[in-house]
Scaffold this motif. Structure first.
Motif, short mmCIF file in Angstrom:
data_model
loop_
_atom_site.label_atom_id
_atom_site.label_comp_id
_atom_site.label_asym_id
_atom_site.label_seq_id
_atom_site.Cartn_x
_atom_site.Cartn_y
_atom_site.Cartn_z
N SER A 83 0.85 -1.20 0.00
CA SER A 83 0.00 0.00 0.00
C SER A 83 0.88 1.25 0.00
O SER A 83 0.90 2.04 0.95
CB SER A 83 -0.94 -0.01 1.20
N ASP A 86 -0.95 4.78 -0.01
CA ASP A 86 -1.57 4.99 1.31
C ASP A 86 -0.53 5.44 2.33
O ASP A 86 -0.79 6.33 3.15
CB ASP A 86 -2.22 3.69 1.80
N ASN A 112 2.97 -1.04 -6.18
CA ASN A 112 1.81 -0.55 -5.43
C ASN A 112 0.65 -1.43 -5.80
O ASN A 112 0.12 -1.37 -6.91
CB ASN A 112 1.51 0.91 -5.79
N SER A 115 -3.19 -0.23 -2.37
CA SER A 115 -3.56 1.09 -1.86
C SER A 115 -5.01 1.44 -2.16
O SER A 115 -5.53 1.12 -3.24
CB SER A 115 -2.67 2.18 -2.48
#
Length: 226
Positions: A83, A86, A112, A115
């Motif tokens: 994530s 985030d 990623n 997220s």
């Protein structure tokens, strides 16, 4: 002029399953960086530690206790997804509430996968926090096959837009990347001006130098909130 304004550093560390192979070497290099960060510079400099896989966890708030941060890293077992955006968004919100200079040092393989925030959310949060971003994307292999080039490019852009720098070392060159980041953080100059445009929103900034052999490393703009 050279600035002695205290520095808050958010250290973001990818603990997804893909980082497990080199995890102990990463911890060793991070420990050296944290010790050096507090060993020199302003006595009010602090750092906070965040880890991210499928969740984002603040392992420690802002402190000058390097051992506390190192101890939290040593007991982590990498697993799960990544994530990344985030984590940037979360840490930027914490930085925005702190006085002084702000920086993010992010160690990841560039992926990623889990997220809830998008790239733009992460970028806007970093710029709202006036945080220099220093992504370190540890190269898993030397050639492009199997690398997350899209994720790497996104972090390159984040570094450039915030006035930070991008690194893509192999695991054996990680110490050198941290040393260069520390040198950057210790050698910043503050340039101020009064803008004519006082409207809210994002305002672009460009710094031109008269000498062709020098390069300005600055963020691309700032947000005016009121």
């Amino acid at each position: 002029r050279y600035t002695t304004i205290p520095l808050s550093v958010a250290v973001l560390v990818d603990t997804s399953g893909s980082t497990a192979k080199d995890w102990q070497l990463e911890v060793k290099s991070l420990s050296k960086f944290l010790t050096a960060l507090f060993g020199e510079g302003n006595e009010r400099d602090t750092a906070a530690l965040y880890t991210f896989n499928y969740d984002v966890t603040q392992q420690s708030g802002f402190t000058r206790n390097a051992k506390r941060l190192e101890d939290r890293l040593r007991f982590i077992k990498p697993e799960g997804g990544t994530s990344l955006y985030d984590a940037i968004h979360f840490a930027a919100q914490d930085l925005q509430r702190r006085d002084g200079r702000h920086a993010m040092v992010l160690v990841s393989d560039g992926g990623n996968t889990t997220s809830s925030k998008a790239y733009k959310d992460a970028k806007d949060a970093a710029q709202h926090a006036d945080a220099l971003m220093y992504p370190i994307v540890i190269v898993p292999i030397e050639n492009d096959a199997g690398r997350n080039l899209g994720g790497e490019h996104a972090l390159q852009t984040l570094a450039a837009d915030t006035g930070g720098r991008w690194f893509d070392p192999t695991i054996r060159d990680l110490d050198r990347a941290f040393a260069e980041i520390l040198r950057d953080l210790r050698a910043q100059y503050m340039v101020g001006y009064y803008p004519k445009d006082q409207t809210k929103g994002f305002h672009t900034v460009r710094v031109d130098l008269k000498r062709a052999d020098l390069r300005a490393q600055t963020r691309t703009g700032y947000y005016r909130e009121d």
